[in-house]
Scaffold this motif. Structure first.
Motif, mmCIF file in Angstrom:
data_model
loop_
_atom_site.group_PDB
_atom_site.id
_atom_site.type_symbol
_atom_site.label_atom_id
_atom_site.label_comp_id
_atom_site.label_asym_id
_atom_site.label_seq_id
_atom_site.Cartn_x
_atom_site.Cartn_y
_atom_site.Cartn_z
ATOM 1 N N ASN A 138 0.829 -1.202 0.000
ATOM 2 C CA ASN A 138 0.000 0.000 0.000
ATOM 3 C C ASN A 138 0.864 1.252 0.000
ATOM 4 N N GLU A 139 0.280 2.332 -0.498
ATOM 5 C CA GLU A 139 1.033 3.577 -0.650
ATOM 6 C C GLU A 139 1.284 4.258 0.689
ATOM 7 N N SER A 140 2.330 5.073 0.690
ATOM 8 C CA SER A 140 2.595 5.972 1.808
ATOM 9 C C SER A 140 2.328 7.378 1.327
ATOM 10 N N SER A 141 1.381 8.031 1.956
ATOM 11 C CA SER A 141 0.922 9.324 1.456
ATOM 12 C C SER A 141 1.739 10.492 1.966
ATOM 13 N N GLY A 142 2.556 10.278 2.976
ATOM 14 C CA GLY A 142 3.230 11.394 3.612
ATOM 15 C C GLY A 142 2.391 12.064 4.672
ATOM 16 N N SER A 143 1.086 11.750 4.718
ATOM 17 C CA SER A 143 0.208 12.385 5.705
ATOM 18 C C SER A 143 -0.722 11.375 6.363
ATOM 19 N N GLY A 144 -0.377 10.093 6.291
ATOM 20 C CA GLY A 144 -1.193 9.073 6.928
ATOM 21 C C GLY A 144 -0.732 7.690 6.504
ATOM 22 N N LYS A 423 9.628 6.712 -1.699
ATOM 23 C CA LYS A 423 10.545 5.657 -2.137
ATOM 24 C C LYS A 423 9.880 4.303 -1.886
ATOM 25 N N THR A 424 9.888 3.461 -2.903
ATOM 26 C CA THR A 424 9.268 2.136 -2.803
ATOM 27 C C THR A 424 10.251 1.085 -3.300
ATOM 28 N N TRP A 425 10.420 0.062 -2.506
ATOM 29 C CA TRP A 425 11.196 -1.082 -2.986
ATOM 30 C C TRP A 425 10.390 -2.356 -2.804
ATOM 31 N N TYR A 426 10.676 -3.293 -3.678
ATOM 32 C CA TYR A 426 9.896 -4.537 -3.733
ATOM 33 C C TYR A 426 10.838 -5.661 -4.162
ATOM 34 N N ALA A 427 10.810 -6.760 -3.442
ATOM 35 C CA ALA A 427 11.617 -7.930 -3.799
ATOM 36 C C ALA A 427 10.763 -9.176 -3.599
ATOM 37 N N ALA A 428 10.731 -10.028 -4.594
ATOM 38 C CA ALA A 428 9.931 -11.251 -4.523
ATOM 39 C C ALA A 428 10.673 -12.374 -5.242
ATOM 40 N N GLY A 429 10.475 -13.559 -4.764
ATOM 41 C CA GLY A 429 11.092 -14.715 -5.399
ATOM 42 C C GLY A 429 10.284 -15.964 -5.101
ATOM 43 N N GLY A 430 10.593 -17.007 -5.824
ATOM 44 C CA GLY A 430 9.860 -18.236 -5.588
ATOM 45 C C GLY A 430 10.340 -19.388 -6.432
ATOM 46 N N ASN A 447 6.082 -18.896 -2.900
ATOM 47 C CA ASN A 447 6.491 -17.517 -3.150
ATOM 48 C C ASN A 447 6.745 -16.786 -1.838
ATOM 49 N N VAL A 448 7.697 -15.884 -1.840
ATOM 50 C CA VAL A 448 7.937 -14.972 -0.720
ATOM 51 C C VAL A 448 8.087 -13.561 -1.292
ATOM 52 N N MET A 449 7.686 -12.572 -0.504
ATOM 53 C CA MET A 449 7.767 -11.186 -0.955
ATOM 54 C C MET A 449 7.938 -10.269 0.243
ATOM 55 N N SER A 450 8.732 -9.230 0.035
ATOM 56 C CA SER A 450 8.880 -8.182 1.043
ATOM 57 C C SER A 450 8.944 -6.847 0.321
ATOM 58 N N SER A 451 8.247 -5.846 0.858
ATOM 59 C CA SER A 451 8.197 -4.557 0.180
ATOM 60 C C SER A 451 7.961 -3.449 1.194
ATOM 61 N N GLU A 452 8.324 -2.248 0.782
ATOM 62 C CA GLU A 452 8.177 -1.086 1.657
ATOM 63 C C GLU A 452 7.932 0.151 0.824
ATOM 64 N N SER A 453 7.039 0.991 1.291
ATOM 65 C CA SER A 453 6.815 2.303 0.699
ATOM 66 C C SER A 453 6.998 3.337 1.804
ATOM 67 N N LYS A 454 7.888 4.277 1.577
ATOM 68 C CA LYS A 454 8.234 5.257 2.599
ATOM 69 C C LYS A 454 8.122 6.651 1.990
ATOM 70 N N ALA A 455 7.463 7.558 2.703
ATOM 71 C CA ALA A 455 7.212 8.893 2.159
ATOM 72 C C ALA A 455 7.528 9.967 3.185
#
Length: 958
Positions: A138-144, A423-430, A447-455
């Protein structure tokens, strides 16, 4: 008439083609199908986990191919899906959101600079976004803490196709899939390189867009890989470029302008008890006040405040917000053995965007209603302040306060500017593979996945109300505070100096973060044969963990921020799920026709926040003849409360509300019962509304029904007038119970005044002057949503001639019902054909595309139709701009946009060169004027940006 045997791929292609007709350029020039029967490999399509050769499932899946996407001229995934006829209003770069919409009740922030997708007008939170079948962060809005996916984090360069399922799919995919699923399928490999450069511009000043996409891939005997990079930049367009955006509400002059003006508005009482509602004359540095002049006929430097004094905030906004995105991505697949393969996919993206609003006003006084003690209950504008012209204290303290409202627009500080860095990063493999059970092929994957969205969001042009309080107080007390400078808010523009601004104007920095981690395992295959064929199944398990946090600036946490206050939000939850799905063949080649199949699916989810819940789905697919397919499905769904909805702390958003008791209406019995005194005048149409999350929220529950047909008549195939004709129709119905919402503030007030509804009247408080000083709007499982309608589509491909091949595509959505029932059992104003709260649900919307292929040339023309809408005159009764003032109705006329593109391709250079030029909104159609819309005089979620957009695109393969 004898029906021709259906080639295995014929109806599959027919279904896809009939559902592709959503976007400009979705028509294709195809060679006549080979008459030799073909055996299709088993594949998996959106809407089912079972791999099968039959692409047409129990639910319609709209497939937007890369070719169709390129013919639109759009530069983002969001632009593509937001132009589907079944899409509703959602965030985009056309929405200049920060500063004017505050903090929405769901705790997700305003998502400035983000772009989301809404299906069936049920909201972005009820649409599940997948990338290659796996959830996206999910997105990071910078305000919530956002609860929907920012499609701007997924570069269009990596997209091979987009599959859109407009049906409930919680039993297949879990939470959020109430309205449907958008599954973005990425490019898995390439042979060589690809470069694509595009430039476009509006006929308004600004708004030009540039993009460069690079990719390179290759393969070996056991490996396949692709890497790439993408850059996109869009410049802003000022609201001053559009004539109807330069007034607060078009056609009404300053009637709905702001009462916070550069001259300042004051409502106060003098020591003798006389009450004033005045503003200083233009160009006065230190106005002179004569207390003996208690009326509106004055010879001092003041006059009574009137509509003509209101401030026009509109020109300071943006029509189109700036947005720059950079991303790199890569994907590799390796075959360890003939039966086992592994894959890895990674992406990193950055977005810099901005929003702008008019110079931030500050409201002081007991009637301010801004939920800030420094402005409402602890303020004394000292008589000793060198800029106070009245000779006595103006105070909000004690038993007899005399400062009711002071509104000042410090234009000296410039507009509010909100700049986002995401900034968003995403890594997935399987791993995935095949094996045999009793000579039947089974597929599996892990499958495994890890991701982050930072604003982060940086806000300039806002104010510290505590510092304003101190600067207006006793100069001796101000002098004792390091940096404090006495403040002049009583003169005209220019009286607030640079030194004064340095004390009251901080730089506000907010930050937020969303993370998602998951692991899943799936298996699918054929169990055994029954009377009509093999019984197929899919089963799997998934684990997910969500974390989200929002940290506003320290001055916001301390309650000193003049703008929208909010607190820290931190939360997390995890979920464990298991599902099973069966495809049961009921009949083959007999009384029931060609085939009859039943699908059954069930899923159980265990959430750490509220416990377990189960959903089920049943579907029927009947092919009575080679050329006709009938299908239907019934599905249960749910949506788990998001982190913002659960853990969001107390915050405020400013809603534009027209008080039904304003002016002459103040003496009506209903308004008297609400505590309104005679002659009451609403001080400010922007009412501050307090909202917060609720840890007691339960999941939303839904029921979805779909029934439809696809007909590909054999008599129209390879005839003198048609190479192919495909027709489709789908009926849909969604019902959502326990919908998580905060009731519409305007509706709450209207209900209280009209019916003295207990819940509504308890939501807000008036002071003894009638002004609303408290308005609470806390989230709860309050609502029920019912919506239904029809989708229609047709694809007609003419025979190929010496002049090429011509094709026509038509797609339409007819919304027959949309009803939102509030907590009191009453319908909210939102519905088909109505514009309300900056969004609309057109009864009819359609897209008609004409496509012509001739040798290396392609010409595409698309018409997009939006049905007429009606809205309240929004306080504009008596103004000529309102269509029907007596009925309080204003009509937004039906609108048709025309898009065109011409392209040429040759393989004579490199591996291929393609040049395309196009114009969207060929005839420069302006959107209809909207009286109730908050900004820019139109609804940007429903209509195109004013102005013609022209673009050119060059693609090279090497």
């Amino acid at each position: 008439m004898t029906l021709l045997p259906l080639r295995p791929r014929r109806l599959s292609c027919a279904v896809r083609l009939s559902l592709l007709c959503l976007l400009p350029g979705a028509a294709f020039a195809q060679q006549a199908p080979d008459s030799t029967p073909k055996t299709l490999d088993s594949i998996q399509v959106t809407g089912t986990r079972i791999k099968k050769a039959e692409l047409e499932t129990q639910v319609p899946v709209q497939v937007l191919t890369r070719e169709a996407i390129e013919r639109t001229g759009y530069s983002s995934v969001a632009d593509v899906v937001q132009h589907l006829t079944a899409s509703g209003a959602s965030l985009s770069t056309k929405l200049n959101s920060s500063g004017n919409f505050g903090f929405p009740p769901d705790g997700g922030g305003v998502g400035a600079g983000a772009a989301t997708v809404d299906l069936r007008h049920l909201g972005p939170k009820r649409v599940l976004v997948l990338v290659d079948g796996i959830r996206w962060v999910n997105e990071s809005s910078g305000s919530g803490v956002g609860s929907s996916v920012d499609l701007n984090t997924i570069p269009l360069a990596i997209v091979d196709r987009i599959e859109v399922l407009e049906d409930g799919a919680s039993s297949i995919y879990g939470s959020d899939a109430i309205a449907g699923v958008v599954n973005i399928i990425t490019k898995k490999g390439a042979e060589g390189g690809h470069v694509e450069v595009q430039y476009g511009d509006y006929n308004l000043k600004g708004g030009d867009t540039s993009s460069i996409d690079l990719s390179f891939g290759g393969s070996s005997e056991r490996a396949q890989w692709i890497v790439g990079a993408s850059w996109f930049k869009q410049k802003e367009i000022s609201s001053r470029e559009y004539e109807w955006a330069t007034v607060p509400v078009p056609g009404t002059g300053l009637a709905n302008g702001s009462s916070a003006t550069p001259q300042g508005r004051l409502v106060f009482a003098d020591p003798s008890g006389n009450t004033y509602n005045i503003t200083s004359n233009t160009g006065v540095t230190k106005p002179v006040f004569d207390p003996s002049q208690t009326g509106c006929t004055r010879t001092d430097d003041y006059h009574c405040f009137t509509t003509a004094d209101r401030y026009n905030f509109a020109p300071n906004n943006l029509l189109l917000t700036p947005n720059e995105r950079k991303s790199v991505f890569g994907q590799v697949r390796f075959e360890f053995s003939p039966n086992v393969s592994g894959w890895f996919r990674g992406l990193y993206s950055e977005r810099e965007s901005a929003n702008q609003a008019a110079p931030e006003p500050f409201f002081l006084g007991t009637d301010a209603g801004v939920y800030n003690e420094w402005a409402e209950t602890k303020l004394v504008i000292s008589a000793n302040n060198p800029y106070n012209p009245f000779g006595f204290d103006l105070t909000t303290m004690g038993a007899n306060p005399n400062l009711f409202l002071l509104g000042r627009r410090p234009v000296e500080g410039g507009p509010r500017r909100y700049e986002q860095d995401v900034k968003t990063w995403y890594a997935a493999g399987g791993l995935d593979g095949v094996f045999e059970v009793n000579q039947r092929t089974w597929n599996w994957d892990v499958n495994v996945m890890s991701s982050e969205s930072k604003a982060t969001q940086t806000n300039t042009g806002s104010y510290n109300v505590k510092h304003i309080n101190q600067a207006l107080g006793d100069p001796a007390a101000c002098a004792a505070i390091a940096g404090c400078v006495p403040l002049d808010i009583f003169g005209g523009p220019g009286t607030i100096t640079k030194e004064m601004l340095g004390w009251i104007s901080p730089i506000v920095r907010d930050r937020s973060k969303n993370t998602l981690s998951l692991g899943s395992a799936n298996i699918t295959g054929e169990l055994f044969d029954i009377w009509a064929g093999p019984l197929s199944f899919a089963a799997g398990a998934e684990w997910r963990r969500y974390k989200g946090e929002y940290h506003p600036d320290p001055i916001t946490i301390a309650g000193e921020y003049n703008g929208v206050p909010s607190g820290v939000t931190i939360g997390s939850y995890s979920v464990k799920e298991g599902y099973v799905e069966f495809d049961v063949p009921l009949a083959r080649e007999g009384f029931w026709g060609k085939s009859l199949d039943l699908s059954i699916a069930g899923r159980y989810s265990d959430y750490s926040t509220f416990g377990g819940t189960g959903t089920g789905k049943i579907g029927l697919r009947w092919q009575p003849a080679d050329e006709l397919l009938l299908r239907m499905s019934f599905a249960q769904g749910f949506r788990a409360p998001s982190i913002g909805e659960l853990y969001g702390t107390l915050s405020r958003f400013d809603a534009t509300i027209v008080d039904p008791c304003n002016n002459a209406a103040s003496t009506t019995p209903k308004c008297v019962a609400d505590g309104v005194p005679p002659g009451y005048e609403q001080a400010n149409p922007q009412i501050s509304v307090v909202t917060a999350g609720n840890r007691e929220l339960e999941p939303e529950e839904s029921r979805s029904f779909m029934a439809g047909a696809v007909w590909s008549p054999s008599w129209a195939e390879d005839s003198s007038w048609a190479s192919k004709l495909d027709l489709g129709v789908t009926f849909y119905r969604h019902t959502i119970d326990k919908a998580i919402q905060a009731p519409d503030a305007q509706s709450i007030m209207d209900r209280c005044i009209d019916s003295r509804d207990a819940f509504a009247c308890a939501s807000y408080t008036r002071n003894d002057r009638g002004q609303i000083i408290r308005f609470e709007d806390i989230l709860a499982n309050l609502g029920t949503i019912n919506t239904s309608g029809w989708d229609f589509n047709a694809h007609w491909l003419l025979p190929e001639t010496g002049w090429g091949q011509l094709g026509f595509d038509w797609k339409a959505t007819w919304v027959t019902r949309y009803e939102l029932i509030n907590e009191s059992g009453q319908a909210e104003p939102k519905g088909p054909g109505i514009e309300v709260s900056d969004s609309a649900i057109p009864e009819w919307s359609s897209t008609f595309t004409t496509n012509w292929d001739y040798q290396n040339w392609n010409v595409n023309w698309t018409m997009r139709y939006i049905d007429r809408l009606r809205e309240s005159c929004a306080g504009a009764n008596g103004f000529a701009i309102c269509t029907d003032s007596a009925a309080d109705q204003h009509w937004l006329g039906a609108t048709t946009y025309h898009d065109a593109q011409i392209s040429w391709r040759t393989d004579a250079w490199m591996k291929g060169v393609k040049l395309a030029v196009g114009v969207n909104n060929v005839f420069d159609k302006n959107p209809p004027i909207c009286l109730s819309c908050t900004l820019n005089g139109y609804d940007p979620g429903t209509y195109d940006l004013p102005g013609r957009y022209t673009y050119a695109k060059l693609s090279l393969d090497f």
